[in-house]
Design a protein around this motif. Structure first.
Motif, PDB file in Angstrom:
ATOM      1  N   ALA A 145      24.912  64.634 -15.025  1.00 50.97           N
ATOM      2  CA  ALA A 145      24.047  63.466 -15.211  1.00 50.97           C
ATOM      3  C   ALA A 145      22.719  63.936 -15.779  1.00 50.97           C
ATOM      4  O   ALA A 145      22.110  64.880 -15.265  1.00 50.97           O
ATOM      5  CB  ALA A 145      23.831  62.733 -13.892  1.00 50.97           C
ATOM      6  N   LEU A 146      22.285  63.299 -16.864  1.00 56.60           N
ATOM      7  CA  LEU A 146      21.023  63.638 -17.515  1.00 56.60           C
ATOM      8  C   LEU A 146      19.969  62.627 -17.103  1.00 56.60           C
ATOM      9  O   LEU A 146      20.164  61.419 -17.234  1.00 56.60           O
ATOM     10  CB  LEU A 146      21.195  63.649 -19.035  1.00 56.60           C
ATOM     11  N   ASP A 147      18.863  63.135 -16.608  1.00 53.03           N
ATOM     12  CA  ASP A 147      17.783  62.286 -16.098  1.00 53.03           C
ATOM     13  C   ASP A 147      16.503  62.569 -16.876  1.00 53.03           C
ATOM     14  O   ASP A 147      15.700  63.403 -16.471  1.00 53.03           O
ATOM     15  CB  ASP A 147      17.576  62.557 -14.608  1.00 53.03           C
ATOM     16  N   ALA A 193      32.277  68.382 -21.379  1.00 54.45           N
ATOM     17  CA  ALA A 193      31.670  67.866 -20.155  1.00 54.45           C
ATOM     18  C   ALA A 193      31.750  66.344 -20.114  1.00 54.45           C
ATOM     19  O   ALA A 193      31.738  65.668 -21.147  1.00 54.45           O
ATOM     20  CB  ALA A 193      30.217  68.320 -20.051  1.00 54.45           C
ATOM     21  N   ASN A 194      31.808  65.825 -18.913  1.00 55.64           N
ATOM     22  CA  ASN A 194      31.720  64.376 -18.662  1.00 55.64           C
ATOM     23  C   ASN A 194      30.239  64.071 -18.439  1.00 55.64           C
ATOM     24  O   ASN A 194      29.676  64.443 -17.414  1.00 55.64           O
ATOM     25  CB  ASN A 194      32.563  64.012 -17.437  1.00 55.64           C
ATOM     26  N   VAL A 195      29.599  63.377 -19.381  1.00 57.49           N
ATOM     27  CA  VAL A 195      28.141  63.192 -19.360  1.00 57.49           C
ATOM     28  C   VAL A 195      27.793  61.747 -19.053  1.00 57.49           C
ATOM     29  O   VAL A 195      28.350  60.822 -19.642  1.00 57.49           O
ATOM     30  CB  VAL A 195      27.519  63.588 -20.721  1.00 57.49           C
ATOM     31  N   SER A 196      26.868  61.559 -18.128  1.00 54.85           N
ATOM     32  CA  SER A 196      26.317  60.234 -17.854  1.00 54.85           C
ATOM     33  C   SER A 196      24.794  60.330 -17.941  1.00 54.85           C
ATOM     34  O   SER A 196      24.218  61.410 -17.833  1.00 54.85           O
ATOM     35  CB  SER A 196      26.752  59.724 -16.480  1.00 54.85           C
ATOM     36  N   PHE A 197      24.162  59.194 -18.151  1.00 57.27           N
ATOM     37  CA  PHE A 197      22.712  59.125 -18.256  1.00 57.27           C
ATOM     38  C   PHE A 197      22.157  58.344 -17.073  1.00 57.27           C
ATOM     39  O   PHE A 197      22.603  57.224 -16.801  1.00 57.27           O
ATOM     40  CB  PHE A 197      22.284  58.431 -19.559  1.00 57.27           C
ATOM     41  N   VAL A 198      21.191  58.927 -16.388  1.00 60.17           N
ATOM     42  CA  VAL A 198      20.482  58.186 -15.352  1.00 60.17           C
ATOM     43  C   VAL A 198      19.556  57.166 -16.009  1.00 60.17           C
ATOM     44  O   VAL A 198      19.372  56.067 -15.504  1.00 60.17           O
ATOM     45  CB  VAL A 198      19.696  59.148 -14.445  1.00 60.17           C
ATOM     46  N   HIS A 271      28.012  60.145  -9.123  1.00 61.29           N
ATOM     47  CA  HIS A 271      28.629  61.272  -8.401  1.00 61.29           C
ATOM     48  C   HIS A 271      28.792  62.516  -9.288  1.00 61.29           C
ATOM     49  O   HIS A 271      29.901  63.059  -9.419  1.00 61.29           O
ATOM     50  CB  HIS A 271      29.992  60.867  -7.835  1.00 61.29           C
ATOM     51  N   PRO A 272      27.716  63.011  -9.897  1.00 60.41           N
ATOM     52  CA  PRO A 272      27.862  64.188 -10.765  1.00 60.41           C
ATOM     53  C   PRO A 272      27.946  65.484  -9.979  1.00 60.41           C
ATOM     54  O   PRO A 272      27.627  65.536  -8.788  1.00 60.41           O
ATOM     55  CB  PRO A 272      26.572  64.144 -11.593  1.00 60.41           C
ATOM     56  N   ASP A 273      28.372  66.536 -10.672  1.00 56.50           N
ATOM     57  CA  ASP A 273      28.323  67.885 -10.100  1.00 56.50           C
ATOM     58  C   ASP A 273      26.938  68.489 -10.246  1.00 56.50           C
ATOM     59  O   ASP A 273      26.598  69.439  -9.533  1.00 56.50           O
ATOM     60  CB  ASP A 273      29.337  68.794 -10.808  1.00 56.50           C
ATOM     61  N   LEU A 274      26.161  67.949 -11.171  1.00 57.77           N
ATOM     62  CA  LEU A 274      24.842  68.498 -11.480  1.00 57.77           C
ATOM     63  C   LEU A 274      23.994  67.409 -12.123  1.00 57.77           C
ATOM     64  O   LEU A 274      24.485  66.651 -12.959  1.00 57.77           O
ATOM     65  CB  LEU A 274      24.988  69.672 -12.459  1.00 57.77           C
ATOM     66  N   VAL A 275      22.718  67.334 -11.721  1.00 54.50           N
ATOM     67  CA  VAL A 275      21.737  66.509 -12.426  1.00 54.50           C
ATOM     68  C   VAL A 275      20.734  67.436 -13.107  1.00 54.50           C
ATOM     69  O   VAL A 275      20.204  68.360 -12.483  1.00 54.50           O
ATOM     70  CB  VAL A 275      20.987  65.550 -11.481  1.00 54.50           C
ATOM     71  N   LEU A 276      20.497  67.179 -14.380  1.00 59.94           N
ATOM     72  CA  LEU A 276      19.455  67.883 -15.121  1.00 59.94           C
ATOM     73  C   LEU A 276      18.297  66.915 -15.335  1.00 59.94           C
ATOM     74  O   LEU A 276      18.430  65.925 -16.048  1.00 59.94           O
ATOM     75  CB  LEU A 276      19.983  68.376 -16.465  1.00 59.94           C
ATOM     76  N   CYS A 277      17.176  67.182 -14.680  1.00 59.77           N
ATOM     77  CA  CYS A 277      15.960  66.395 -14.867  1.00 59.77           C
ATOM     78  C   CYS A 277      15.170  67.031 -16.014  1.00 59.77           C
ATOM     79  O   CYS A 277      14.810  68.211 -15.943  1.00 59.77           O
ATOM     80  CB  CYS A 277      15.117  66.385 -13.598  1.00 59.77           C
ATOM     81  N   LEU A 278      14.940  66.259 -17.063  1.00 63.18           N
ATOM     82  CA  LEU A 278      14.355  66.787 -18.294  1.00 63.18           C
ATOM     83  C   LEU A 278      12.916  66.292 -18.447  1.00 63.18           C
ATOM     84  O   LEU A 278      12.676  65.084 -18.528  1.00 63.18           O
ATOM     85  CB  LEU A 278      15.197  66.351 -19.492  1.00 63.18           C
ATOM     86  N   HIS A 279      11.990  67.227 -18.485  1.00 62.69           N
ATOM     87  CA  HIS A 279      10.570  66.906 -18.600  1.00 62.69           C
ATOM     88  C   HIS A 279       9.918  67.811 -19.633  1.00 62.69           C
ATOM     89  O   HIS A 279      10.496  68.814 -20.062  1.00 62.69           O
ATOM     90  CB  HIS A 279       9.869  67.109 -17.248  1.00 62.69           C
ATOM     91  N   PHE A 280       8.701  67.456 -20.014  1.00 63.49           N
ATOM     92  CA  PHE A 280       7.793  68.344 -20.722  1.00 63.49           C
ATOM     93  C   PHE A 280       6.583  68.528 -19.816  1.00 63.49           C
ATOM     94  O   PHE A 280       6.240  67.635 -19.038  1.00 63.49           O
ATOM     95  CB  PHE A 280       7.344  67.736 -22.055  1.00 63.49           C
ATOM     96  N   ASN A 281       5.910  69.664 -19.939  1.00 64.68           N
ATOM     97  CA  ASN A 281       4.754  69.931 -19.086  1.00 64.68           C
ATOM     98  C   ASN A 281       3.468  69.611 -19.833  1.00 64.68           C
ATOM     99  O   ASN A 281       3.498  69.206 -21.005  1.00 64.68           O
ATOM    100  CB  ASN A 281       4.757  71.388 -18.620  1.00 64.68           C
ATOM    101  N   ALA A 282       2.335  69.794 -19.185  1.00 67.36           N
ATOM    102  CA  ALA A 282       1.032  69.567 -19.809  1.00 67.36           C
ATOM    103  C   ALA A 282      -0.041  70.282 -19.018  1.00 67.36           C
ATOM    104  O   ALA A 282       0.093  70.493 -17.811  1.00 67.36           O
ATOM    105  CB  ALA A 282       0.713  68.077 -19.870  1.00 67.36           C
TER     106      ALA A 282
END
Length: 448
Positions: A145-147, A193-198, A271-282
């Motif tokens: 799951a991509l967040d 991969a089976n990809v879903s979007f949060v 119900h993913p195996d992994l969530v990737l939380c995607l951010h940029f910093n500042a």
């Protein structure tokens, strides 16, 4: 009880009434609100939280040994200490505080040894449990799951994830993260991969809006010494804007309500195996209409842990921590984060970020880039979560690359031949995932 209809006995607390500019990771750009509705006598529940269901932990009886439980408590989750009555670790059991006022405890029984541990109940699958990869599809079978962090779009200024240099295109973190997520999702699907979007748009997941929280915001301010809170923010640079109903209600909307709604989507539907939380910093940029650019540029990744002693006083946070500990999410998160961090560092050339203080974080792993920290998303998502924080958006280098947009191949940006910053981000995460899951599958089949 609904948090929106408070009784006179409700307790509301604001902690840390000083606004610190910008990054969620570096220095929270929001007030840490702590809301304790009266569910029963002296239940301590954090903002918009719900009463913990301690009986759920019965599923974890005898799934963990004393030594493993102690290691995770002291080395990962409670590195800043805790009140001794909250978690008492004995030889065969742990006594966990459910409600201090009522002196109610949950007893967790340990497995006698590793060979007698019962299976850990969970909906996500560790890498070693995934089916063998299909030829040419190194991530087949993996549910990701991509967040993309924040919201962007019309919400970016409200979120304080917006700045603009002169007549250039505004930089909005939510939009940048979503662009990376879409590139990353395409690559991951190509690899099986089976990809879903949060989140797959710049609209909120929550159905709530700031106006839904105005009454709660007003009561929070009154309880915390602002007897006649101002309704609106008159000036974005007003140092007292956090004492307005508008500002508080916006925080409740885009931070707490939104993230809790995303957690419900992850836990009960995706119900993913992994969530990737995607951010940029500042780094701190000052006035967003005339921001400060910096030469600093860095990278780090986060996973759940490093709870503060005062956070563990809240029944729901303590419960969520224990459930997460017992699921062994950390044992999957740490090697994943280290592997992804190594790939991102190779691809970007970015140095590791060093927190100026370790008051809320604990450095973990071997890469030098990974930290444990108690963030709402990493705590509530009931599966492994890797939270990526590459690139300082207001660094001279990252800003120029963001302005260059997305493109194929390489392009000369600021005198350097570079990939699109968005593709570099996505490609490096893919590289890390391939590396981690390929090695894990090979080890399981005896290839390593």
């Amino acid at each position: 009880m609904s948090p929106h209809s408070l009784s006179a006995a409700s307790v509301l607390v604001i902690r840390n009434l000083s606004l610190v500019r910008h990054s969620l990771i570096r220095a929270s750009a929001f007030l840490l609100l702590i809301f304790l509705p009266v569910l029963q006598a002296a239940d301590n529940i954090s903002v918009l939280g719900s009463k913990p269901q301690w009986s759920v932990l019965e599923k974890y009886q005898e799934t963990i040994t004393h030594d493993e439980f102690s290691r995770l408590v002291h080395g990962v989750y409670c590195t800043h200490g805790f009140a001794p009555d909250l978690i008492e670790i004995n030889e065969k059991t742990a006594r966990l505080m459910m409600n201090r006022s009522a002196q109610e405890f949950f007893t967790l029984r340990f497995a006698a040894n590793d060979s007698e541990r019962k299976p850990v109940p969970r909906l996500w699958r560790p890498a070693k449990s995934l089916p063998a990869a299909r030829p040419g599809k190194s991530l087949s079978g993996l549910k990701v799951a991509l967040d993309p962090g924040h919201l962007g779009g019309k919400w970016a200024k409200m979120e304080e994830r917006w700045f603009q240099v002169g007549a250039s295109e505004p930089v909005q973190e939510g939009d940048l993260a979503l662009r990376v997520a879409r590139l990353l999702g395409r690559r991951l699907r190509q690899l099986g991969a089976n990809v879903s979007f949060v989140r797959n748009s710049n609209e909120p997941i929550t159905a709530k809006r700031p106006d839904d929280f105005r009454e709660l915001a007003r009561k929070i301010l009154i309880k915390n010494g602002v007897p006649q809170p101002r309704a609106d923010v008159l000036d974005p640079n007003d140092p007292e804007k956090e004492q307005t109903i508008r500002w508080q209600s916006e925080i409740l909307f885009y931070r707490y309500s939104e993230i809790r709604r995303r957690a419900a989507l992850v836990n009960f539907k995706l119900h993913p195996d992994l969530v990737l939380c995607l951010h940029f910093n500042a780094e701190g940029w000052g006035d967003p209409n005339s921001p400060t650019l910096t030469d600093k540029n860095h990278l780090h990744l986060l996973m759940n842990g490093s709870y503060l002693a005062e956070e563990l006083e809240f029944d729901d946070q303590r419960f969520e921590m224990i459930r997460r500990l017992l699921s062994r999410a950390y044992d999957e998160e740490l090697p994943l984060a280290d592997t992804i961090a190594a790939a991102m560092a190779r691809e970007s050339g970015l140095p590791p970020y060093e927190y100026p203080t370790m008051n809320s974080t604990t450095k973990v792993g071997s890469s030098g880039y990974a930290y444990a920290r108690n963030l709402l998303a990493t705590r509530l998502y009931r599966c492994p979560v890797v939270y990526c924080e590459p690139y300082v958006m207001n660094s001279n280098d990252a800003f120029a690359r963001i302005q260059a947009g997305d493109y194929e191949g390489t392009r000369n940006v600021n005198g350097v031949e570079d990939k699109s910053i968005f593709r570099e981000y996505a490609d490096s995460v893919v590289e890390g995932l391939i590396d981690y899951y390929s090695k894990a599958r090979a080890a399981r089949s005896g290839g390593l």
